[in-house]
Design a protein around this motif. Structure first.
Motif, PDB file in Angstrom:
ATOM      1  N   VAL A   1      -5.941  13.058  -6.998  1.00  0.00           N
ATOM      2  CA  VAL A   1      -5.817  12.109  -8.110  1.00  0.00           C
ATOM      3  C   VAL A   1      -6.855  11.004  -7.959  1.00  0.00           C
ATOM      4  N   ARG A   2      -7.606  10.784  -9.037  1.00  0.00           N
ATOM      5  CA  ARG A   2      -8.502   9.632  -9.130  1.00  0.00           C
ATOM      6  C   ARG A   2      -8.012   8.784 -10.294  1.00  0.00           C
ATOM      7  N   THR A   3      -7.994   7.489 -10.075  1.00  0.00           N
ATOM      8  CA  THR A   3      -7.563   6.588 -11.134  1.00  0.00           C
ATOM      9  C   THR A   3      -8.652   5.572 -11.434  1.00  0.00           C
TER      10      THR A   3
ATOM     11  N   ASP B   1     -13.673   9.001  -2.221  1.00  0.00           N
ATOM     12  CA  ASP B   1     -13.791   9.267  -3.655  1.00  0.00           C
ATOM     13  C   ASP B   1     -12.459   9.571  -4.334  1.00  0.00           C
ATOM     14  N   ILE B   2     -11.539  10.154  -3.606  1.00  0.00           N
ATOM     15  CA  ILE B   2     -10.224  10.509  -4.155  1.00  0.00           C
ATOM     16  C   ILE B   2      -9.255   9.402  -3.785  1.00  0.00           C
TER      17      ILE B   2
ATOM     18  N   TYR C   1       2.638  18.642 -14.053  1.00  0.00           N
ATOM     19  CA  TYR C   1       1.393  17.954 -14.395  1.00  0.00           C
ATOM     20  C   TYR C   1       1.524  17.221 -15.733  1.00  0.00           C
TER      21      TYR C   1
ATOM     22  N   SER D   1      -1.195   6.846 -16.594  1.00  0.00           N
ATOM     23  CA  SER D   1      -2.582   7.166 -16.932  1.00  0.00           C
ATOM     24  C   SER D   1      -3.347   7.508 -15.658  1.00  0.00           C
TER      25      SER D   1
ATOM     26  N   PHE E   1      -7.184   9.000 -14.327  1.00  0.00           N
ATOM     27  CA  PHE E   1      -8.574   9.240 -14.718  1.00  0.00           C
ATOM     28  C   PHE E   1      -8.962  10.707 -14.539  1.00  0.00           C
ATOM     29  N   ASN E   2      -8.608  11.278 -13.372  1.00  0.00           N
ATOM     30  CA  ASN E   2      -8.983  12.660 -13.087  1.00  0.00           C
ATOM     31  C   ASN E   2      -7.967  13.283 -12.150  1.00  0.00           C
ATOM     32  N   VAL E   3      -7.591  14.516 -12.451  1.00  0.00           N
ATOM     33  CA  VAL E   3      -6.677  15.275 -11.597  1.00  0.00           C
ATOM     34  C   VAL E   3      -7.325  16.621 -11.304  1.00  0.00           C
ATOM     35  N   THR E   4      -7.396  16.958 -10.035  1.00  0.00           N
ATOM     36  CA  THR E   4      -7.878  18.273  -9.613  1.00  0.00           C
ATOM     37  C   THR E   4      -6.779  18.906  -8.787  1.00  0.00           C
TER      38      THR E   4
END
Length: 153
Positions: A73-75, A105-106, A124, A132, A134-137
């Protein structure tokens, strides 16, 4: 601060990590001590916060939780309100069996146990509806090579 442990404490902790359900008599025999001193050591280890609980370990696959996903998770948000909502979302989701805040970075990594990919997708979708991100991998674990709750003492 780390607790000061002697050789007997370490033997007791190693034996308890292996099988905490064994009787006090069996534990004392395994560590080479007698029941009362071993019991007193266990009590002191609990009081010092070294032993924080006793649990039963379950086999996820025996319970139908065949899929293990690692979720990166990136926020873009780092304010207190977002963090509170994110923490609440994690604590309210039993699928999240581990969560760590990372350097680099994560921002966070989650370990999620679910029956299958559809269940992960449901997780998910619910998570991103609550907070909210920003990015989920997501990474599906193909094989668990090593898993232990035992700490190297």
């Amino acid at each position: 601060m780390a607790a000061a442990l002697d050789a007997l404490d370490r033997k007791i902790l190693a034996a308890l990590q292996e099988d905490a359900s064994r009787s006090l008599e069996d534990l004392a025999r395994v560590v080479g001590g007698s029941k009362t001193p071993v019991w007193n050591r266990i009590r002191k280890l609990k009081e010092a916060g070294v032993i924080t609980g006793e649990v039963v370990l379950l086999d996820p696959e025996a319970l139908g939780l065949d899929a293990c996903f690692f979720v990166l998770v990136r926020t873009a948000e780092h304010d207190a309100g977002w963090l509170k909502r994110f923490m609440e979302a994690l604590h309210n989701r039993p699928e999240v069996v581990e969560a760590h805040r990372l350097a680099g970075d994560i921002d966070y990594i989650l370990k999620v146990r679910v029956p299958n990919a559809k269940a992960y997708d449901d997780f998910y979708r619910a998570l991103i509806a609550e907070v909210s991100i920003f990015n989920v991998t997501s990474q599906l674990s193909m094989e668990e090579i090593k898993s232990t709750t035992a700490l190297p003492i």
